[in-house]
Design an enzyme around this catalytic site. Structure first.
Site, short mmCIF file in Angstrom:
data_model
loop_
_atom_site.label_atom_id
_atom_site.label_comp_id
_atom_site.label_asym_id
_atom_site.label_seq_id
_atom_site.Cartn_x
_atom_site.Cartn_y
_atom_site.Cartn_z
N ASP A 33 16.54 93.29 -61.80
CA ASP A 33 17.77 93.40 -62.59
C ASP A 33 18.47 92.04 -62.70
O ASP A 33 18.31 91.18 -61.84
CB ASP A 33 18.69 94.43 -61.91
CG ASP A 33 19.75 94.95 -62.87
OD1 ASP A 33 19.65 94.72 -64.08
OD2 ASP A 33 20.70 95.60 -62.38
N ASN A 81 16.55 102.82 -70.52
CA ASN A 81 16.60 101.57 -71.28
C ASN A 81 16.29 101.76 -72.77
O ASN A 81 16.60 100.90 -73.60
CB ASN A 81 15.66 100.50 -70.69
CG ASN A 81 16.13 99.93 -69.36
OD1 ASN A 81 15.31 99.54 -68.53
ND2 ASN A 81 17.44 99.88 -69.14
#
Ligand code: IPE
Ligand code: IPE
Ligand code: MG
Length: 253
Positions: A33, A81
């Site tokens: 991330d 996502n």
């Protein structure tokens, strides 16, 4: 691959004086991330962060090889996502295709075996084709297994496993009483892999974001503030140092 570590280096050489003290997990899972924040800090478009993140992937696979880590599962694209702006999703898919195309010869050179988990049928055809090709090309490699979680969601995986078991029951192949942890695990996308010993999340967020909900039940968790494009060999060794200090009790005394 133009790796900085020599392939022949043993764990000891790669780690210098620290190696004797380090416990090496068999399976490391990483929530990669912070690519967007990395780019933002530099006044660059988000996609530049994803590109830099792809370099970290290459470096970390190399480090796993040098350190003796056998399985590396990387959260590359979550089921959630897909809800990002279409422009970013397209850029990520194009990058993934390019990564697979460019890196397959290097994976061959480095004996890396590629795997993928997730709802892979949701990936665009051009990515899916490149992925299938890379997986079959590297299938016989015996080094690090790099397992990419793509269009992956932990809940979806558990739902898929439950569906499989219901189908088997309907076909008379299994009864409800026969379902236990082992039978359930065998239905997961990771059926032939050990559970991760260590979960690393970069960029400081304290959450799982739907990653490996079943498999992480007893993983040690290390969160680092480093953004994924800045996460390289030394950061991995720091995480292993932290892991080495942990007392894994598995509920026992
Ligand atoms: C991780 O970086 C990559 C993916 C989720 C595909 P992000 O894109 O989430 O970066 P941040 O969290 O916005 O910094
Ligand atoms: C998790 O990161 C997914 C990947 C790293 C691929 P996100 O950036 O999507 O997670 P949230 O939205 O911060 O929970
Ligand atoms: Mg993020």
């Amino acid at each position: 691959m133009k790796f900085t570590l020599k392939k022949k280096k043993t764990n000891t050489e790669a780690l210098g004086n620290d190696s004797a003290e380090l416990k090496i997990p068999e399976h490391v899972a990483i929530i990669m991330d912070g690519n967007g924040r990395w780019a933002k800090k530099r006044g660059l478009p988000r996609v530049a962060g994803h590109r830099a993140g792809a370099d970290s992937v290459r470096k970390i696979v190399e480090s796993c090889d040098a350190l003796g880590i056998k399985f590396l599962t990387l959260y590359a694209f979550s089921s959630e996502n897909w809800n990002r702006p279409q422009k970013e999703v397209n850029a990520l898919m194009d990058l993934l295709e390019k990564f697979l195309k460019d890196k397959t010869p290097e994976m061959m050179e480095d004996n890396v075996k590629l795997r993928a988990i997730g709802r892979l049928d949701k990936l665009p055809e051009h990515v899916r084709a490149e992925l299938d090709k890379a997986i079959s090309t590297t299938a016989e490699n015996t080094g690090v297994t790099m397992n990419l979680a793509l269009s992956y969601g932990g809940r979806e995986e558990i739902v898929d496993a439950a569906k499989q078991l219901v189908r088997k029951a309907a076909a008379g192949e299994i009864t409800a009483d026969e379902v236990d942890n082992e039978v359930f695990s065998a239905q997961m996308y990771t059926a032939d892999m050990p559970d991760p010993d260590l979960l690393i999340r970069t960029s400081g967020e304290l959450r799982l974001s739907n990653f490996l909900l079943w498999q992480l039940s007893y993983a040690e968790i290390v969160i680092t503030d480093k953004l994924w494009p800045d996460f390289r060999h030394d950061a991995l060794v720091d995480a292993l140092r932290e892991y080495t200090k942990r007392d894994r009790r598995f509920g026992k005394l």
